[in-house]
Design a protein around this motif. Sequence first.
Motif, PDB file in Angstrom:
ATOM      1  N   GLY A  81       0.404 -16.496   6.659  1.00 43.65           N
ATOM      2  CA  GLY A  81       0.461 -15.218   6.010  1.00 43.65           C
ATOM      3  C   GLY A  81       1.948 -14.715   6.078  1.00 43.65           C
ATOM      4  N   ARG A  82       2.475 -15.147   7.316  1.00 42.81           N
ATOM      5  CA  ARG A  82       3.964 -14.395   7.681  1.00 42.81           C
ATOM      6  C   ARG A  82       5.234 -15.244   7.074  1.00 42.81           C
ATOM      7  N   ASP A  83       6.086 -14.323   6.541  1.00 44.87           N
ATOM      8  CA  ASP A  83       7.223 -15.108   6.098  1.00 44.87           C
ATOM      9  C   ASP A  83       8.169 -15.170   7.187  1.00 44.87           C
ATOM     10  N   ASP A  93      11.577 -22.850   2.732  1.00 46.31           N
ATOM     11  CA  ASP A  93      10.344 -22.359   2.951  1.00 46.31           C
ATOM     12  C   ASP A  93      10.508 -21.062   3.878  1.00 46.31           C
ATOM     13  N   PRO A  94      10.006 -19.797   3.266  1.00 46.13           N
ATOM     14  CA  PRO A  94      10.122 -18.658   3.980  1.00 46.13           C
ATOM     15  C   PRO A  94       9.257 -18.442   5.134  1.00 46.13           C
ATOM     16  N   GLN A  95       8.132 -19.397   5.110  1.00 46.24           N
ATOM     17  CA  GLN A  95       7.226 -19.084   6.122  1.00 46.24           C
ATOM     18  C   GLN A  95       7.638 -19.910   7.431  1.00 46.24           C
ATOM     19  N   VAL A  96       8.684 -20.767   7.349  1.00 44.12           N
ATOM     20  CA  VAL A  96       9.070 -21.612   8.635  1.00 44.12           C
ATOM     21  C   VAL A  96      10.241 -20.933   9.144  1.00 44.12           C
ATOM     22  N   GLY A  97      10.114 -20.150  10.313  1.00 44.41           N
ATOM     23  CA  GLY A  97      11.354 -19.564  10.912  1.00 44.41           C
ATOM     24  C   GLY A  97      11.829 -20.287  12.105  1.00 44.41           C
ATOM     25  N   PHE A  98      12.964 -19.841  12.574  1.00 48.92           N
ATOM     26  CA  PHE A  98      13.520 -20.078  13.719  1.00 48.92           C
ATOM     27  C   PHE A  98      13.619 -19.260  14.866  1.00 48.92           C
ATOM     28  N   LEU A  99      13.501 -17.907  14.729  1.00 50.67           N
ATOM     29  CA  LEU A  99      13.323 -17.101  15.559  1.00 50.67           C
ATOM     30  C   LEU A  99      11.950 -16.482  15.889  1.00 50.67           C
ATOM     31  N   HIS A 100      11.267 -16.046  14.581  1.00 52.60           N
ATOM     32  CA  HIS A 100       9.707 -15.714  14.669  1.00 52.60           C
ATOM     33  C   HIS A 100       8.970 -16.792  14.470  1.00 52.60           C
ATOM     34  N   LYS A 101       7.971 -16.772  15.391  1.00 53.75           N
ATOM     35  CA  LYS A 101       6.936 -17.992  15.079  1.00 53.75           C
ATOM     36  C   LYS A 101       6.111 -17.974  14.151  1.00 53.75           C
ATOM     37  N   GLU A 102       5.711 -19.292  13.826  1.00 56.63           N
ATOM     38  CA  GLU A 102       4.879 -19.218  12.498  1.00 56.63           C
ATOM     39  C   GLU A 102       3.347 -18.624  12.745  1.00 56.63           C
ATOM     40  N   ASP A 117       0.827  -1.246  -0.140  1.00 57.21           N
ATOM     41  CA  ASP A 117      -0.240   0.086  -0.088  1.00 57.21           C
ATOM     42  C   ASP A 117       0.872   1.342  -0.122  1.00 57.21           C
ATOM     43  N   ALA A 118       0.217   2.449   0.089  1.00 61.20           N
ATOM     44  CA  ALA A 118       1.099   3.768   0.139  1.00 61.20           C
ATOM     45  C   ALA A 118       2.077   4.066   1.023  1.00 61.20           C
ATOM     46  N   PHE A 119       1.733   3.190   2.358  1.00 60.85           N
ATOM     47  CA  PHE A 119       2.652   3.248   3.480  1.00 60.85           C
ATOM     48  C   PHE A 119       3.902   2.178   3.537  1.00 60.85           C
ATOM     49  N   GLY A 120       3.885   1.524   2.425  1.00 56.66           N
ATOM     50  CA  GLY A 120       4.900   0.448   1.978  1.00 56.66           C
ATOM     51  C   GLY A 120       4.632  -1.114   2.865  1.00 56.66           C
ATOM     52  N   ARG A 121       3.107  -0.952   3.363  1.00 61.69           N
ATOM     53  CA  ARG A 121       2.811  -2.170   4.139  1.00 61.69           C
ATOM     54  C   ARG A 121       2.685  -3.355   3.119  1.00 61.69           C
ATOM     55  N   PHE A 122       3.245  -4.580   3.202  1.00 61.81           N
ATOM     56  CA  PHE A 122       3.200  -5.569   2.152  1.00 61.81           C
ATOM     57  C   PHE A 122       1.517  -5.908   2.060  1.00 61.81           C
ATOM     58  N   GLN A 123       1.041  -6.463   1.090  1.00 58.66           N
ATOM     59  CA  GLN A 123      -0.199  -6.957   0.829  1.00 58.66           C
ATOM     60  C   GLN A 123      -0.345  -8.169   0.369  1.00 58.66           C
ATOM     61  N   ALA A 124       0.478  -8.480  -0.846  1.00 56.58           N
ATOM     62  CA  ALA A 124       0.327  -9.564  -1.548  1.00 56.58           C
ATOM     63  C   ALA A 124       1.609  -9.705  -2.368  1.00 56.58           C
ATOM     64  N   ARG A 125       1.643 -11.128  -3.029  1.00 52.05           N
ATOM     65  CA  ARG A 125       2.677 -11.437  -3.846  1.00 52.05           C
ATOM     66  C   ARG A 125       2.267 -12.490  -4.656  1.00 52.05           C
ATOM     67  N   VAL A 126       2.586 -12.613  -6.109  1.00 52.23           N
ATOM     68  CA  VAL A 126       2.370 -13.678  -7.120  1.00 52.23           C
ATOM     69  C   VAL A 126       3.460 -14.839  -6.658  1.00 52.23           C
ATOM     70  N   VAL A 127       2.884 -15.781  -6.486  1.00 49.53           N
ATOM     71  CA  VAL A 127       3.901 -17.105  -6.036  1.00 49.53           C
ATOM     72  C   VAL A 127       3.382 -18.142  -7.311  1.00 49.53           C
TER      73      VAL A 127
END
Length: 341
Positions: free
Chosen positions: A237-239, A225-234, A75-85
């Motif tokens: 919709g979050r990578d 897999d960008p959605q499965v992290g070690f520091l940030h919990k799953e 969006d105009a604030f730079g917040r991520f909305q979607a991506r084509v996969v």
Amino acid sequence: MKKLQNSLYITRDSAYLHKERETLLVEQTVEGQRKKLLQIPIHSVGNIFCFGNVMVSPQLMGFCGENGTQLAFYDAFGRFQARVVGKQTGNVLLRRAQFRSVDSGESHIARNIVVAKVQSSRVVLQRHLRTYGPNLDISTVVGRLRQIVAELKNQTDPERMMGFEGEAAHHYFGVFNQLISSQAGFIFGGRTRRPPKDPVNAMLSFMYSVLSKEISGALQGVGLDPQVGFLHKERPGRDSLALDLLEEFRAPIVDRLVLTLINRQQVKPNDFTTDILGGIAMKEDTRRLLLQSWQARKQEEITHPFLGEKVAVGLLPHVQAMLLAQHLRGDLAEYPPYFHR
């Protein structure tokens, strides 16, 4: 080494992107007339980032999905909305190794990332002291960050790691305003998000969002897999893994870029707008300047602390994704994060 392909940033409202033979065509309707803004070979573009009211043809979306070109919308604030996969790629054995490592609760990857983040934050502050002279507040924070790094090195409890990370960020941003020249006219009162409440936060959040999507594309490129992290919990919709690696780049890459633009007075307080809820957004020209500066920064070369080789800044996400994949395959004993010297 992977070629650093061009990233295309579309910031004009009502822009229309479509595929014409083997080229990417960017047009805009002005006073009822469609005007061509850009036409380039489509295979030369590695990433397309669209900000605000931008339209993309289904044919171009399909091409991006088939060819691994990242297409992301903000969006105009730079917040991520979607991506084509596109279709899933990469080695399934690597992804299974990633999942096993996360499920087993291995803590050294998360610890190494947090240590690198705190260390890089400390180096940014130390560089300011070397350039501008003694400052008691900043020196005190530098000392505490050094202690936190030492305490983290033998830490295995994820909750305590996050506690140290949070404390380090609190101290770092507590003196961040002192890194800003008094002549620039900006005041940073602390980190705020969703929406950012001042221009500095608006620029930081914007660039964190842009870089996190580039990191996500780099992770997919090596088969992780960008959605499965070690520091940030799953979270749906979050990578999370992309956010993990972003921690390594916040202070040395994004924060320094924003500080440079502010202190050189390339951006000014009146280059921003405020909405009815108090959220701050960059004007189109300001956003374009930030993206152009980011593109120029990506072309610069640094010596990678682990590889000992010259690497373009724009390739750092790809290098770190590759190193993480090598560790998960068993080729490296530990994951070597990127840290600033």
